[in-house]
Design an enzyme around this catalytic site. Structure first.
Site, short mmCIF file in Angstrom:
data_model
loop_
_atom_site.label_atom_id
_atom_site.label_comp_id
_atom_site.label_asym_id
_atom_site.label_seq_id
_atom_site.Cartn_x
_atom_site.Cartn_y
_atom_site.Cartn_z
N LEU A 1 0.87 -1.18 0.00
CA LEU A 1 0.00 0.00 0.00
C LEU A 1 0.91 1.22 0.00
O LEU A 1 1.42 1.63 1.04
CB LEU A 1 -0.92 -0.01 1.22
CG LEU A 1 -2.19 -0.88 1.13
CD1 LEU A 1 -1.84 -2.34 0.87
CD2 LEU A 1 -3.02 -0.77 2.40
N ILE A 2 1.11 1.78 -1.17
CA ILE A 2 2.12 2.83 -1.34
C ILE A 2 1.46 4.20 -1.42
O ILE A 2 0.48 4.40 -2.13
CB ILE A 2 2.99 2.55 -2.58
CG1 ILE A 2 4.17 3.53 -2.65
CG2 ILE A 2 2.17 2.56 -3.86
CD1 ILE A 2 5.24 3.14 -3.65
N LYS B 1 -8.65 3.55 7.27
CA LYS B 1 -7.65 2.48 7.14
C LYS B 1 -8.33 1.12 6.94
O LYS B 1 -7.85 0.29 6.17
CB LYS B 1 -6.76 2.44 8.39
CG LYS B 1 -5.80 3.63 8.51
CD LYS B 1 -4.71 3.55 7.46
CE LYS B 1 -3.69 4.68 7.60
NZ LYS B 1 -2.86 4.55 8.79
N GLY C 1 3.54 0.67 5.65
CA GLY C 1 4.68 1.33 6.28
C GLY C 1 4.38 1.81 7.69
O GLY C 1 5.07 2.71 8.19
N CYS D 1 15.92 13.95 -18.92
CA CYS D 1 16.53 12.98 -18.00
C CYS D 1 17.01 11.83 -18.86
O CYS D 1 16.70 11.75 -20.05
CB CYS D 1 15.54 12.51 -16.93
SG CYS D 1 14.14 11.57 -17.59
#
Length: 482
Positions: free
Chosen positions: A183-184, A265, A287, A456
Site C-alpha cells: 500500500l504505497i 484504514k 509502512g 533525464c
C-alpha cells in the site's frame, strides 16, 4: 571483463535443494536485469558463486552498478582471470596488477584457495607479500588496518586478481518468496517498507489509494517505478491505482469525527485485500510504525487487521522516523518523499487512539459499501513497465522534441549525484540543472519567457514532470529526447 558474485550468507546455510533453487533463481534474475546492457553476456552459476562475463567494456560501470542492486547478492568482485604455474608466477602477476596502488601505502595480502596445490593460502600470502614489500620500496606491510588489502583467489590452475570489491544489498533473490501487495503513498514509510520486502525475496506489487489530485498519483507512480527499476526490474509487477475520493466523501459525510482515521484504514485494507485476492497475492505490506500516528496504536492496528483474513506485514513496526528517513536516503526515495503532494482527505479533530470495536462497527453501518465495491471494480491496473508508455499517452499535449530553437533552454532534472557523475553538455544551447524534486517549488523562479526542454536519461521522469508542470499552468515546457 569478469565479475564474481558472492551469495548472501543466509543462502549458503540452506539445505542443498533450497540452496540450488535460490542460486538458480538469482542467476535468472541477474540475466533478466543485465540483458538490457549486453545481450551477449554469460551468467554461469556455481555452488559457491555466480560468474558474469561480458565483452562490452563500455558497459562495465553500468553492469557493476546494476549488480549491487539485485537482492540476494552479498558482494561483487571485479576480477582478472589468468592462468598461473607456481607461487612466483602468482607474485609476478600481482606485482604488475598492484604496483601503482601500493606506492607509498601500507598493505597486506589475503588469499582464498580452492583445489589441490602443494602450498597453502598462508604460504601464498607470505610469499606474495614479501615479494611486493621487496620490490616496492615505498610500500610496507601492515597486517591490521592497512591502506590497501591485496585480495587474491586461487582456483585450481587459475588466479583471480581482484580489481575491486563492491557491496551488494544482500537479502534473498526476488521470486524465492511469495508475492505481496504494498500500500504505497509515496511517503518515506511505504517506499522503505516496499524495498525491505523486495530485499527479502518478494515480488512487490503496488496499490495506490488516490485521495484527490492527479499530481499525487504522478508522484507515486514515480516512486513505484523508481523502486521497481532500481531493485526489482528482474520481474514484472502491477501498479494498481484506486480512486478513493468517493470513499473519503462518504466517510466525511456519515462517520463520526473521532472514528474517521481508523475507518479509512479499514476501508483501505478491505479494498487492498480484494485486489490481492483477485491477483493471487498472499499478503499486504504497509509502512506503519507503532505509535507514529493515532491510527497506529496497538488497539487500532488490531481493529484494522480484523477486517481482512489477508496477512498484513509491517516491516517498520518498531522503527523510529529518523531511522526510516535514513533508510529512504540510502535507497534514493528521500527526495521523492520530501516533495510528495499531501492530500489529507480525512483529518479528525480528535482522533481516537483506542477505538472500540462496537463503536467502529456501528459507525460502519452508516457507510454505503457499494461505493467501496465500485471503486475496487474500477481500479486501474497497469504493468509497471508501461508507466512510461502510459505517461507518453497522457502528455500528448506536451511536445517531445529532438532539436532546439534560439529561445530554448535544456533543463537537466536528474538528481545531483547523477549530474555530477555525468554532466550534460550540449553544443549550441544553454543547460540548466534543477533536480526533479525541486521543480514544484523552484520552476516558477526560472525565466518564464524561455521555453524549457526537460531532460533525464531515460525520459520517464521528464515526461512525468512535464505533465505535472502543465497541470500547474506552465505551458512553456517540452520534453527533450535527442
Amino acid at each position: 571483463m569478469k565479475f564474481i558474485i558472492k551469495l548472501f550468507p543466509e543462502i549458503t546455510i540452506k539445505s542443498q535443494s533450497v540452496r540450488l533453487r535460490f542460486i538458480k533463481i538469482l542467476t535468472g534474475n541477474i540475466r533478466n536485469v543485465l540483458k538490457h546492457y549486453d545481450e551477449t553476456l554469460a551468467v554461469v552459476r556455481h555452488w559457491d558463486n555466480i560468474e558474469v562475463r561480458a565483452k562490452d567494456e563500455k558497459q562495465r560501470l553500468a553492469i557493476r552498478d546494476a549488480l549491487t542492486r539485485i537482492p540476494g547478492i552479498h558482494h561483487i568482485l571485479e576480477v582478472e582471470d589468468v592462468p598461473f604455474t607456481d607461487m612466483h608466477d602468482i607474485f609476478e602477476k600481482a606485482l604488475v596488477q598492484y604496483r601503482d596502488q601500493l606506492e607509498g601505502k601500507t598493505f597486506c595480502v589475503r588469499v582464498k584457495r580452492r583445489g589441490k596445490h602443494d602450498f597453502s593460502s598462508i604460504d601464498v600470502e607470505r610469499y606474495v607479500g614479501g615479494g611486493l614489500n621487496q620490490h616496492i620500496e615505498s610500500a610496507r606491510v601492515k597486517l591490521t588496518n592497512p591502506d590497501v588489502t591485496v585480495h587474491l583467489e586461487v582456483e585450481d590452475d587459475r588466479l583471480l586478481l581482484i580489481k575491486g570489491r563492491y557491496e551488494g544489498i544482500g537479502g534473498f533473490p526476488i521470486g524465492t518468496q511469495e508475492d505481496v501487495l504494498s500500500l504505497i503513498s509515496g511517503g518515506f514509510d511505504s517506499g522503505v517498507s516496499s524495498y525491505m520486502l523486495m530485499r527479502r525475496g518478494c515480488r512487490v506489487h503496488y496499490c495506490f489509494f488516490n485521495l484527490g489530485g492527479a499530481a499525487h498519483e504522478i508522484g507515486v507512480r514515480q516512486v513505484a517505478h523508481y523502486l521497481w527499476n532500481r531493485f526489482g526490474s528482474s520481474h514484472r509487477v502491477r501498479f494498481v491505482a484506486i480512486n478513493f475520493e468517493p470513499v473519503v466523501g462518504e466517510i466525511l459525510e456519515k462517520i463520526d469525527d473521532g472514528q474517521m482515521g481508523v475507518i479509512l484504514k479499514r476501508m483501505m485494507v478491505r479494498a487492498a485485500s480484494k485486489v490481492a485476492e483477485r491477483y493471487g497475492v498472499q499478503a499486504l505490506v504497509t509502512g506503519e510504525a507503532l505509535g507514529q500516528v493515532s491510527s497506529q496504536t496497538l488497539t487500532n492496528l488490531r481493529l484494522i487487521d480484523n477486517v481482512s483474513d489477508t496477512l498484513i506485514l509491517r516491516p517498520l513496526i518498531s522503527y523510529d522516523k529518523e531511522h526510516i528517513i535514513n533508510l529512504a536516503r540510502q535507497i534514493g526515495t528521500e527526495d521523492f518523499a520530501r516533495t510528495m503532494p499531501e492530500y489529507c482527505g480525512v483529518i479528525s479533530k480528535s482522533p481516537t487512539v483506542k477505538a472500540v470495536k462496537s463503536k467502529i462497527e456501528a459507525e460502519e453501518e452508516k457507510f454505503d459499501f457499494s461505493i467501496l465495491d465500485k471503486v475496487v471494480e474500477e481500479a486501474n491496473n497497469v504493468d509497471i513497465r508501461e508507466i512510461a508508455q502510459q505517461t507518453e499517452q497522457e502528455v500528448v499535449e506536451v511536445e517531445t522534441v529532438n532539436g532546439f530553437g534560439p529561445n530554448d533552454v535544456i533543463l537537466d532534472i536528474r538528481s545531483v549525484d547523477e549530474q555530477e557523475d555525468k554532466p550534460l553538455k550540449v553544443e549550441g544551447i544553454d543547460v540548466v540543472s534543477l533536480p526533479f524534486y525541486k521543480l514544484s517549488t523552484k520552476f516558477g523562479d526560472l525565466d518564464q519567457n524561455r521555453t524549457w526542454l526537460l531532460w533525464c536519461e531515460r525520459g520517464v521522469m521528464s515526461r512525468l514532470q512535464a505533465l505535472y508542470l502543465r497541470e500547474q499552468g506552465f505551458n512553456n515546457v517540452k520534453v527533450y529526447r535527442p
